[in-house]
Structures are given as C-alpha cells and as structure tokens.
Write a protein that holds these residues in place. Sequence first.
Motif, PDB file in Angstrom:
ATOM      1  N   ASP A   1       0.870  -1.182   0.000  1.00 13.79           N
ATOM      2  CA  ASP A   1       0.000   0.000   0.000  1.00 13.79           C
ATOM      3  C   ASP A   1       0.909   1.234   0.000  1.00 13.79           C
ATOM      4  N   ARG A   2       1.162   1.779  -1.153  1.00 16.78           N
ATOM      5  CA  ARG A   2       2.082   2.890  -1.461  1.00 16.78           C
ATOM      6  C   ARG A   2       3.529   2.395  -1.530  1.00 16.78           C
ATOM      7  N   PHE A   3       4.277   3.013  -2.449  1.00 19.40           N
ATOM      8  CA  PHE A   3       5.722   2.776  -2.556  1.00 19.40           C
ATOM      9  C   PHE A   3       6.342   4.025  -3.177  1.00 19.40           C
ATOM     10  N   THR A   4       7.410   3.870  -3.936  1.00 17.73           N
ATOM     11  CA  THR A   4       8.192   5.038  -4.384  1.00 17.73           C
ATOM     12  C   THR A   4       7.400   5.996  -5.277  1.00 17.73           C
ATOM     13  N   ASP A   5       6.396   5.502  -5.977  1.00 23.66           N
ATOM     14  CA  ASP A   5       5.596   6.435  -6.786  1.00 23.66           C
ATOM     15  C   ASP A   5       4.927   7.477  -5.898  1.00 23.66           C
ATOM     16  N   ALA A   6       4.671   7.130  -4.623  1.00 27.56           N
ATOM     17  CA  ALA A   6       4.114   8.115  -3.696  1.00 27.56           C
ATOM     18  C   ALA A   6       5.140   9.215  -3.425  1.00 27.56           C
ATOM     19  N   SER A   7       6.436   8.872  -3.448  1.00 24.21           N
ATOM     20  CA  SER A   7       7.461   9.917  -3.266  1.00 24.21           C
ATOM     21  C   SER A   7       7.486  10.847  -4.470  1.00 24.21           C
ATOM     22  N   TYR A   8       7.355  10.266  -5.687  1.00 17.81           N
ATOM     23  CA  TYR A   8       7.276  11.123  -6.884  1.00 17.81           C
ATOM     24  C   TYR A   8       6.025  12.005  -6.823  1.00 17.81           C
ATOM     25  N   ALA A   9       4.896  11.414  -6.370  1.00 25.69           N
ATOM     26  CA  ALA A   9       3.633  12.161  -6.386  1.00 25.69           C
ATOM     27  C   ALA A   9       3.584  13.225  -5.280  1.00 25.69           C
ATOM     28  N   TYR A  10       3.937  12.829  -4.045  1.00 23.77           N
ATOM     29  CA  TYR A  10       3.794  13.768  -2.906  1.00 23.77           C
ATOM     30  C   TYR A  10       4.992  14.711  -2.774  1.00 23.77           C
ATOM     31  N   GLN A  11       6.224  14.119  -2.729  1.00 23.56           N
ATOM     32  CA  GLN A  11       7.384  14.994  -2.548  1.00 23.56           C
ATOM     33  C   GLN A  11       7.729  15.704  -3.865  1.00 23.56           C
ATOM     34  N   GLY A  12       7.530  15.014  -5.004  1.00 18.46           N
ATOM     35  CA  GLY A  12       7.787  15.631  -6.310  1.00 18.46           C
ATOM     36  C   GLY A  12       6.630  16.537  -6.719  1.00 18.46           C
ATOM     37  N   GLY A  13       5.491  15.931  -7.045  1.00 18.15           N
ATOM     38  CA  GLY A  13       4.337  16.709  -7.497  1.00 18.15           C
ATOM     39  C   GLY A  13       3.842  17.670  -6.428  1.00 18.15           C
ATOM     40  N   GLY A  14       3.595  17.152  -5.235  1.00 16.98           N
ATOM     41  CA  GLY A  14       3.000  17.963  -4.161  1.00 16.98           C
ATOM     42  C   GLY A  14       3.934  19.036  -3.634  1.00 16.98           C
ATOM     43  N   ARG A  15       5.128  18.622  -3.209  1.00 17.15           N
ATOM     44  CA  ARG A  15       6.070  19.590  -2.576  1.00 17.15           C
ATOM     45  C   ARG A  15       6.907  20.336  -3.597  1.00 17.15           C
ATOM     46  N   GLY A  16       7.007  19.806  -4.804  1.00 14.62           N
ATOM     47  CA  GLY A  16       7.803  20.489  -5.836  1.00 14.62           C
ATOM     48  C   GLY A  16       9.270  20.115  -5.835  1.00 14.62           C
ATOM     49  N   LEU A  17       9.662  19.016  -5.171  1.00 18.45           N
ATOM     50  CA  LEU A  17      11.070  18.600  -5.223  1.00 18.45           C
ATOM     51  C   LEU A  17      11.390  18.040  -6.602  1.00 18.45           C
ATOM     52  N   SER A  18      12.684  18.103  -6.957  1.00 18.57           N
ATOM     53  CA  SER A  18      13.112  17.661  -8.284  1.00 18.57           C
ATOM     54  C   SER A  18      12.905  16.155  -8.462  1.00 18.57           C
ATOM     55  N   LEU A  19      12.265  15.791  -9.573  1.00 19.78           N
ATOM     56  CA  LEU A  19      12.023  14.363  -9.843  1.00 19.78           C
ATOM     57  C   LEU A  19      13.347  13.633 -10.079  1.00 19.78           C
ATOM     58  N   ASP A  20      14.340  14.350 -10.607  1.00 21.39           N
ATOM     59  CA  ASP A  20      15.658  13.722 -10.831  1.00 21.39           C
ATOM     60  C   ASP A  20      16.308  13.336  -9.506  1.00 21.39           C
ATOM     61  N   ARG A  21      16.123  14.190  -8.504  1.00 24.74           N
ATOM     62  CA  ARG A  21      16.702  13.864  -7.185  1.00 24.74           C
ATOM     63  C   ARG A  21      16.014  12.658  -6.593  1.00 24.74           C
ATOM     64  N   ILE A  22      14.694  12.575  -6.811  1.00 21.18           N
ATOM     65  CA  ILE A  22      13.959  11.416  -6.287  1.00 21.18           C
ATOM     66  C   ILE A  22      14.436  10.153  -7.018  1.00 21.18           C
ATOM     67  N   ALA A  23      14.688  10.299  -8.318  1.00 22.12           N
ATOM     68  CA  ALA A  23      15.179   9.143  -9.092  1.00 22.12           C
ATOM     69  C   ALA A  23      16.557   8.693  -8.583  1.00 22.12           C
ATOM     70  N   THR A  24      17.375   9.665  -8.158  1.00 19.64           N
ATOM     71  CA  THR A  24      18.692   9.321  -7.606  1.00 19.64           C
ATOM     72  C   THR A  24      18.519   8.511  -6.324  1.00 19.64           C
ATOM     73  N   MET A  25      17.607   8.963  -5.470  1.00 16.39           N
ATOM     74  CA  MET A  25      17.326   8.221  -4.220  1.00 16.39           C
ATOM     75  C   MET A  25      16.796   6.822  -4.539  1.00 16.39           C
ATOM     76  N   GLU A  26      15.936   6.768  -5.536  1.00 19.65           N
ATOM     77  CA  GLU A  26      15.329   5.483  -5.919  1.00 19.65           C
ATOM     78  C   GLU A  26      16.429   4.485  -6.316  1.00 19.65           C
ATOM     79  N   ARG A  27      17.380   4.940  -7.132  1.00 17.46           N
ATOM     80  CA  ARG A  27      18.465   4.043  -7.566  1.00 17.46           C
ATOM     81  C   ARG A  27      19.335   3.645  -6.384  1.00 17.46           C
ATOM     82  N   PHE A  28      19.595   4.616  -5.499  1.00 20.73           N
ATOM     83  CA  PHE A  28      20.458   4.362  -4.343  1.00 20.73           C
ATOM     84  C   PHE A  28      19.842   3.299  -3.424  1.00 20.73           C
ATOM     85  N   VAL A  29      18.539   3.428  -3.156  1.00 21.93           N
ATOM     86  CA  VAL A  29      17.884   2.550  -2.175  1.00 21.93           C
ATOM     87  C   VAL A  29      17.413   1.230  -2.797  1.00 21.93           C
ATOM     88  N   GLN A  30      17.002   1.273  -4.056  1.00 23.55           N
ATOM     89  CA  GLN A  30      16.367   0.090  -4.648  1.00 23.55           C
ATOM     90  C   GLN A  30      17.229  -0.651  -5.659  1.00 23.55           C
TER      91      GLN A  30
END
Length: 208
Positions: A98-127
């Motif tokens: 129930d929710r995973f990394t797409d929620a980070s793209y949607a909430y922290q990226g879309g909602g908060r306006g953080l860079s999607l590239d930075r989220i992608a960097t975290m995604e590669r680092f953790v996953q």
Amino acid sequence: MTKRGLFITIEGVEGAGKSCNMPFIRECLEQTLSVSVVPTREPGGTEVSEAIRGVLISNDLPAMSHDAELLLMFAARAEHLDKLIIPALEQGSCVLCDRFTDASYAYQGGGRGLSLDRIATMERFVQGDLRPDYTILFDVEAEIGLARAKGRGEADRFEHEAIDFFNRVRQQYLKMAVEQSQRYRIIDASVGFDEVQQQLRDVIGGLQ
Ligand code: TMP
C-alpha cells in the motif's frame, strides 16, 4: 532456484479507497494467481519503518523540511526492503504494498515540488534495479477523496495540506500512469464500492 515473486503496489490520493480494498485485492490475487501474498504498507511495514512513519505523519512536527521528509521516506523504504520486501520476493511470495516510491514522486515531487531527478537518484540508491511489476492506481478527484478521508477521523500531517497540493499529487500519478502504461493499471475510484471491486477483479484477472 525459487522464482522471484510479483511486486505489486497500490497508489492514490487520500480517500481513494486503496487501503480499505487491500484485503479484497489480496484475496483476488491469491485466488486468481494461486500465490501467497504478503500485504504491507509505506511508510511502514517493519518496526523501524513504522517508527519513522510516526515521525512523518505526526501533527506535532509540522515544520519538517521537504528534504528531510523525502529522506525519511527513503530511510523507511530501505529498512522495509531489507527486512521484508526483498526476503518475501526471494521466497517467491507476491508482495502487495500500500504505497511505494511512486508516492514519493507524487507527494514529494508533485505535491512539494522537489526535483524528480533527485527522487530518481534516491530510488536508484535505495532500490538498485528493483521496481514494482504492477501498480494499481486508485484515481479520484482530490476533492472527493479528501471529503471521504475527513470522515475517517483525525487528519494526519499530510491531510492538513491545501486542495492544490492534492491536485498536484493526483496529476503526477496520472502522468506516471501514462508514461509507464505497461506497469500501471488505473481504477476509477469515483464510483461505488461494488463497481470498484469489479474493476479490481478485471485488472487482477489480466495480470500474469
Ligand atoms: P497513508 O496514510 O496513505 O498510509 O500514508 C501516509 C502519508 O504518507 C500519505 O499522505 C502519503 C504520504 N507519503 C508520501 O508523502 N511519500 C511517500 O513516499 C509515501 C510512501 C507516503
């Protein structure tokens, strides 16, 4: 060697009905695909990750920086992957999250306006290379979802955000669903409970 299990994630804005349909989705998956299903959620799913969830959603900590929020989401995720998700997939179980990394793209990226590239960097680092096989998006207008969520009790830190925030979250989900249409399945969550469950049956019947 055991074949890695399917990794299925469920996404959507507040009040879209995903969490209350988790038991139904689990049952459908077990019956249709004859697999054992491990249900879990993010942020959370393990002792440490649930503790981090407590910090993330607490109304006592309203002034968290956006970067700290993103990093805590991924800290909880790293622990969840290590202790629960990866071991279960390696044992051949289907993990239903129930929710995973797409929620980070949607909430922290879309909602908060953080860079999607930075989220992608975290995604590669953790996953590393691990990504969900399928993502079921419960799509509903943010206003309808929030009205439903309000009837559920006390609002958490995210639920205090303005409607524009949730509109941006929804748009980011819809953008990912178009861009990654092979992985995404969209449920029209604006309709009644029975119709939502019929759509879920159809979607799960089409998974391999
Ligand atoms: P939940 O109550 O829907 O389980 O999730 C708690 C909140 O956490 C919800 O508002 C969405 C938010 N969230 C993020 O902002 N980023 C994430 O990566 C995840 C997993 C959840």
